[in-house]
Design a protein around this motif. Sequence first.
Motif, short mmCIF file in Angstrom:
data_model
loop_
_atom_site.label_atom_id
_atom_site.label_comp_id
_atom_site.label_asym_id
_atom_site.label_seq_id
_atom_site.Cartn_x
_atom_site.Cartn_y
_atom_site.Cartn_z
N PHE A 1 7.32 13.23 -0.91
CA PHE A 1 8.29 12.23 -1.36
C PHE A 1 9.09 11.62 -0.21
O PHE A 1 9.69 10.57 -0.40
CB PHE A 1 9.26 12.86 -2.37
N ASP A 2 9.11 12.25 0.93
CA ASP A 2 9.82 11.68 2.08
C ASP A 2 8.81 10.90 2.92
O ASP A 2 8.41 11.31 4.00
CB ASP A 2 10.47 12.79 2.90
N GLN A 3 8.42 9.71 2.42
CA GLN A 3 7.41 8.89 3.07
C GLN A 3 7.93 7.47 3.25
O GLN A 3 8.74 6.97 2.47
CB GLN A 3 6.12 8.86 2.23
N ASP A 4 7.42 6.83 4.28
CA ASP A 4 7.88 5.49 4.61
C ASP A 4 7.51 4.49 3.51
O ASP A 4 8.26 3.55 3.24
CB ASP A 4 7.26 5.06 5.95
N ASP A 5 6.36 4.68 2.86
CA ASP A 5 5.94 3.74 1.82
C ASP A 5 6.89 3.78 0.61
O ASP A 5 7.18 2.75 0.01
CB ASP A 5 4.52 4.07 1.36
N PHE A 6 7.37 4.98 0.27
CA PHE A 6 8.33 5.07 -0.82
C PHE A 6 9.63 4.37 -0.45
O PHE A 6 10.27 3.73 -1.29
CB PHE A 6 8.63 6.54 -1.15
N ASN A 7 10.03 4.49 0.80
CA ASN A 7 11.26 3.82 1.24
C ASN A 7 11.10 2.30 1.17
O ASN A 7 12.05 1.58 0.83
CB ASN A 7 11.61 4.26 2.66
N LYS A 8 9.93 1.81 1.51
CA LYS A 8 9.68 0.36 1.41
C LYS A 8 9.79 -0.10 -0.05
O LYS A 8 10.39 -1.13 -0.35
CB LYS A 8 8.30 0.02 1.96
N LEU A 9 9.17 0.66 -0.93
CA LEU A 9 9.22 0.31 -2.35
C LEU A 9 10.65 0.35 -2.87
O LEU A 9 11.07 -0.51 -3.66
CB LEU A 9 8.34 1.26 -3.14
N GLN A 10 11.42 1.33 -2.41
CA GLN A 10 12.81 1.43 -2.84
C GLN A 10 13.63 0.23 -2.35
O GLN A 10 14.48 -0.29 -3.09
CB GLN A 10 13.42 2.73 -2.32
N ALA B 1 0.85 -1.20 0.00
CA ALA B 1 0.00 0.00 0.00
C ALA B 1 0.88 1.24 0.00
O ALA B 1 1.64 1.48 0.92
CB ALA B 1 -0.90 0.00 1.24
N LEU B 2 0.75 2.02 -1.05
CA LEU B 2 1.46 3.29 -1.13
C LEU B 2 0.48 4.43 -0.89
O LEU B 2 -0.56 4.48 -1.52
CB LEU B 2 2.11 3.46 -2.50
N PHE B 3 0.85 5.32 0.04
CA PHE B 3 -0.03 6.45 0.30
C PHE B 3 -0.12 7.35 -0.93
O PHE B 3 -1.18 7.83 -1.31
CB PHE B 3 0.49 7.24 1.51
N VAL B 4 1.01 7.58 -1.57
CA VAL B 4 1.02 8.35 -2.80
C VAL B 4 1.35 7.39 -3.92
O VAL B 4 2.37 6.73 -3.91
CB VAL B 4 2.08 9.48 -2.74
N HIS B 5 0.47 7.26 -4.90
CA HIS B 5 0.58 6.17 -5.86
C HIS B 5 1.32 6.56 -7.12
O HIS B 5 1.60 5.71 -7.95
CB HIS B 5 -0.82 5.68 -6.23
N CYS B 6 1.63 7.81 -7.30
CA CYS B 6 2.27 8.20 -8.55
C CYS B 6 3.24 9.34 -8.28
O CYS B 6 2.86 10.36 -7.73
CB CYS B 6 1.21 8.62 -9.56
N PHE B 7 4.51 9.14 -8.64
CA PHE B 7 5.50 10.17 -8.40
C PHE B 7 5.14 11.47 -9.10
O PHE B 7 5.18 12.54 -8.51
CB PHE B 7 6.87 9.68 -8.89
N ASN B 8 4.80 11.39 -10.37
CA ASN B 8 4.50 12.60 -11.12
C ASN B 8 3.24 13.28 -10.60
O ASN B 8 3.15 14.50 -10.55
CB ASN B 8 4.35 12.28 -12.61
N HIS B 9 2.24 12.49 -10.20
CA HIS B 9 1.03 13.06 -9.63
C HIS B 9 1.33 13.75 -8.30
O HIS B 9 0.75 14.79 -7.98
CB HIS B 9 -0.01 11.96 -9.44
N SER B 10 2.26 13.17 -7.51
CA SER B 10 2.65 13.80 -6.25
C SER B 10 3.30 15.15 -6.49
O SER B 10 3.02 16.13 -5.78
CB SER B 10 3.63 12.88 -5.50
#
Length: 414
Positions: A255-264, A5-14
């Motif tokens: 962009f500084d979110q825990d979900d992005f770090n998990k995906l990375q 589960a990503l809180f923000v689902h699209c980098f460009n949309h963010s």
Amino acid sequence: MQPLALFVHCFNHSLNLALQDTMKGLPATREALKWVHDVGVIVHRSPKRKHALDQLRATYDEQGGPGPSSICPTRWTVRVRLITGLLSSYLSVLTFLGDLAEQNTTEIIEDGKRVNISTEARGLHDQLKKGSVYFTLLAMRDVFSPCEELGKTLQSPSYTVSGAKQAVNLTLQKLKRMRSSDDHFETLWAEMEAATEKYDLKAPTLPRRRNLPAQNEYNPAHTAAAHQFNAAKDKIRKEFFELLDLAIAEINSRFDQDDFNKLQMMETALLTHPNDWGSDSKNIEDLLENYGFNVRKLKCNLESLSDIAPGCTTVGEVAGKLTELQPQARRLFSQLEDLLILLLVVPVSAATAERTFSMMRRLKTYLRSTMGHARLNHLALLTVYKERVDMLDVRRLMQLFVNNDLRHSIFGAI
């Protein structure tokens, strides 16, 4: 397996939302952007007015930029081109609005409302004659230019999460350098002063000082006077740094979110040999176990990944190599296949989907208004995946088309 589960689902949309909140967060940028849009609407609402402005631009030799244009209400990562277009045609626009303000012209717009174009032109002319407005346009141009370059990078269909995060960090560093000293502000201020002399603009002034309301005299909680600036330059400097601070804060918050770090970390686990996980090894293993992976089997799959996908640097490339294997061979990489499925279903970039909706407007033309859904879908697929279509053998497709018994008598052999 639980979904990622990503809180923000699209980098460009963010990034789009970050720029939207930044521009709307400050009154100066919000109003200046509205005036840019209004100028574009007035110009492009009438072919005659557009032709008049083009003639002025040719007279003043201002054909370098794109010229004024209206603004899309949803795409906030394409504003710089429109701002630059107005700045590059500033003298022509001022002359055009001044001439239009002297005419008593009314116009009926789409909803049947009658609008006095001369009054609108006069109001826009008065606003664009202010040096403070010109400075705001310059500030928006320089602050949002690196953000729009970042938006182009994030729309690439082959980027990685690690690369996207690095691009975001580099953009933030550039904005922070502007914030760290007065050098960039002084450069913009000098550019504004030169434009003030060139276009005969009104120099920035301080707003009228306002006294405290009389009723506040008896309320100790409301007796503090508002801060008064000594010069207009100090006030505009404060607004410029507020714009930078807000842009940095909005980009950081998305962009500084825990979900992005998990995906990375998951992407790192896929694209890096387990021996190279380094200090993140324990965190990666805990994350994979949390999502139901057998870490030992997955490591074995990843150690053999170099044999089936050498030199692959993106998730899509690894998936393409894995799909080339026979089903029996693919069963040897069951854990790797599950990890790929998990990463591929996460809509980190929705750029392709957004382009699909943008292309619908070009496909659904007046001449194609009666075509069915099947033809529309086929045309959309050909348009969205243009790169793949260009690689097809057209002659082979023609042969398959005419080899049908019903068509062979008409087209013959190819």
